[in-house]
Design a protein around this motif. Sequence first.
Motif, short mmCIF file in Angstrom:
data_model
loop_
_atom_site.label_atom_id
_atom_site.label_comp_id
_atom_site.label_asym_id
_atom_site.label_seq_id
_atom_site.Cartn_x
_atom_site.Cartn_y
_atom_site.Cartn_z
N MET A 43 -64.65 14.02 -5.22
CA MET A 43 -64.47 13.18 -6.38
C MET A 43 -63.34 12.20 -6.11
SD MET A 43 -64.65 15.79 -9.45
CE MET A 43 -65.81 17.09 -9.37
N TRP A 44 -63.52 10.96 -6.52
CA TRP A 44 -62.54 9.93 -6.27
C TRP A 44 -61.71 9.72 -7.51
CZ3 TRP A 44 -61.76 5.06 -8.42
CH2 TRP A 44 -60.87 4.25 -7.74
N MET A 45 -60.41 9.70 -7.33
CA MET A 45 -59.50 9.48 -8.46
C MET A 45 -58.80 8.14 -8.38
SD MET A 45 -59.50 11.93 -10.63
CE MET A 45 -57.93 11.79 -11.46
N GLY A 46 -59.15 7.29 -7.44
CA GLY A 46 -58.45 6.02 -7.30
C GLY A 46 -57.44 6.10 -6.19
N SER A 47 -56.91 4.98 -5.80
CA SER A 47 -55.94 4.98 -4.73
C SER A 47 -54.61 4.44 -5.23
CB SER A 47 -56.45 4.15 -3.55
OG SER A 47 -56.63 2.81 -3.96
N GLU A 48 -53.57 4.77 -4.53
CA GLU A 48 -52.23 4.40 -4.93
C GLU A 48 -51.83 3.11 -4.23
OE1 GLU A 48 -47.78 6.29 -4.45
OE2 GLU A 48 -49.52 7.57 -4.22
N ARG A 49 -51.29 2.19 -4.97
CA ARG A 49 -50.79 0.94 -4.40
C ARG A 49 -49.40 1.20 -3.84
NH1 ARG A 49 -50.81 -4.78 -7.60
NH2 ARG A 49 -50.97 -6.03 -5.74
N SER A 50 -49.04 0.50 -2.82
CA SER A 50 -47.72 0.67 -2.22
C SER A 50 -46.63 0.47 -3.25
CB SER A 50 -47.53 -0.35 -1.09
OG SER A 50 -46.19 -0.39 -0.68
N LYS A 51 -45.62 1.31 -3.22
CA LYS A 51 -44.54 1.20 -4.19
C LYS A 51 -43.67 -0.02 -3.93
CE LYS A 51 -41.53 4.39 -1.72
NZ LYS A 51 -40.85 5.66 -1.78
N HIS A 52 -43.92 -0.72 -2.84
CA HIS A 52 -43.15 -1.91 -2.53
C HIS A 52 -43.84 -3.18 -3.00
CE1 HIS A 52 -40.46 0.57 -0.25
NE2 HIS A 52 -41.49 1.08 0.40
N ASP A 53 -45.06 -3.08 -3.56
CA ASP A 53 -45.76 -4.25 -4.06
C ASP A 53 -45.06 -4.77 -5.31
OD1 ASP A 53 -49.14 -3.07 -3.38
OD2 ASP A 53 -47.62 -3.93 -2.07
N ALA A 54 -45.14 -6.06 -5.53
CA ALA A 54 -44.50 -6.69 -6.68
C ALA A 54 -45.01 -6.09 -7.99
CB ALA A 54 -44.78 -8.19 -6.66
N TYR A 87 -54.21 0.74 -12.12
CA TYR A 87 -52.88 0.89 -11.53
C TYR A 87 -53.06 0.75 -10.03
CZ TYR A 87 -48.34 2.87 -10.26
OH TYR A 87 -47.08 3.06 -9.74
N GLY A 88 -52.45 -0.26 -9.45
CA GLY A 88 -52.66 -0.50 -8.03
C GLY A 88 -54.11 -0.86 -7.80
N ASP A 89 -54.73 -0.21 -6.84
CA ASP A 89 -56.13 -0.47 -6.52
C ASP A 89 -57.08 0.51 -7.19
OD1 ASP A 89 -55.43 -2.60 -4.85
OD2 ASP A 89 -55.15 -1.27 -3.13
N GLY A 90 -56.57 1.36 -8.08
CA GLY A 90 -57.40 2.39 -8.71
C GLY A 90 -57.66 2.13 -10.18
N ILE A 91 -58.77 2.68 -10.66
CA ILE A 91 -59.10 2.68 -12.08
C ILE A 91 -58.99 4.13 -12.53
CG2 ILE A 91 -60.86 2.25 -13.82
CD1 ILE A 91 -62.02 0.14 -11.92
N TYR A 92 -58.22 4.38 -13.58
CA TYR A 92 -57.95 5.74 -14.03
C TYR A 92 -58.49 5.96 -15.44
CZ TYR A 92 -55.14 5.69 -9.89
OH TYR A 92 -54.73 5.57 -8.58
N TYR A 93 -59.15 7.10 -15.61
CA TYR A 93 -59.78 7.45 -16.88
C TYR A 93 -59.02 8.56 -17.60
CZ TYR A 93 -63.58 4.56 -15.28
OH TYR A 93 -64.31 3.48 -14.87
N ASN A 94 -57.91 8.97 -17.02
CA ASN A 94 -57.06 9.98 -17.64
C ASN A 94 -55.64 9.78 -17.14
OD1 ASN A 94 -58.22 10.79 -15.12
ND2 ASN A 94 -57.32 12.80 -15.41
N CYS A 95 -54.73 10.54 -17.66
CA CYS A 95 -53.33 10.43 -17.27
C CYS A 95 -53.15 10.75 -15.79
CB CYS A 95 -52.49 11.39 -18.11
SG CYS A 95 -52.50 10.96 -19.87
N ILE A 96 -52.15 10.16 -15.17
CA ILE A 96 -51.90 10.35 -13.73
C ILE A 96 -50.44 10.70 -13.52
CG2 ILE A 96 -53.76 8.79 -13.06
CD1 ILE A 96 -51.66 6.62 -12.50
N SER A 97 -50.10 11.19 -12.33
CA SER A 97 -48.71 11.54 -12.03
C SER A 97 -48.16 10.78 -10.83
CB SER A 97 -48.57 13.05 -11.82
OG SER A 97 -49.39 13.47 -10.76
N ASP A 103 -54.43 -2.31 -20.30
CA ASP A 103 -55.62 -2.01 -19.50
C ASP A 103 -55.39 -2.27 -18.02
OD1 ASP A 103 -55.63 -4.77 -19.79
OD2 ASP A 103 -57.75 -4.91 -20.26
N ARG A 104 -54.45 -3.13 -17.68
CA ARG A 104 -54.00 -3.34 -16.30
C ARG A 104 -52.49 -3.10 -16.34
NH1 ARG A 104 -55.73 -5.32 -11.63
NH2 ARG A 104 -57.73 -5.89 -12.50
N PHE A 105 -52.00 -2.09 -15.61
CA PHE A 105 -50.60 -1.69 -15.68
C PHE A 105 -49.67 -2.89 -15.47
CE2 PHE A 105 -46.67 -0.15 -13.65
CZ PHE A 105 -46.22 0.67 -14.67
#
Length: 121
Positions: A1-12, A37-47, A59-61
């Motif tokens: 199952m795919w939960m989305g991917s994390e964008r680099s914490k150094h991105d603007a 958030y970053g390159d992912g689409i999230y349908y629930n809370c994330i950590s 709708d877009r962080f």
Amino acid sequence: MWMGSERSKHDAGYPEGHLKVDSLEFIHGTCIFPFVYGDGIYYNCISIHSDYDWCSLDDRFQGRWRYCTGLDPPKCIFPFTFRKKLFYNCTKKGYILNRSWCSLTDDYNRDGKWKQCSPHK
């Protein structure tokens, strides 16, 4: 199952390390699902970047967020179809971490949208 991917914490526009609350107005904001958030689409809370689950208030962080409560994540849809079987409760089938999950639509096979259930189920 795919939960989305994390964008680099150094991105603007993204915080360095952990998220920080800059304003008390965020505490009472309404979580928006799904959110980007970053390159992912999230349908629930994330950590991501946090020790606790959080959600975006847009709708877009855009830096506005708050910690989640048990009432925030979208509701499971029962019954739902997974691998040609109908499920009426959360299941551990198909989850490699042996945790329970549910579909956020009536057909997981078609939509692929899901969330983790309570760790006690």
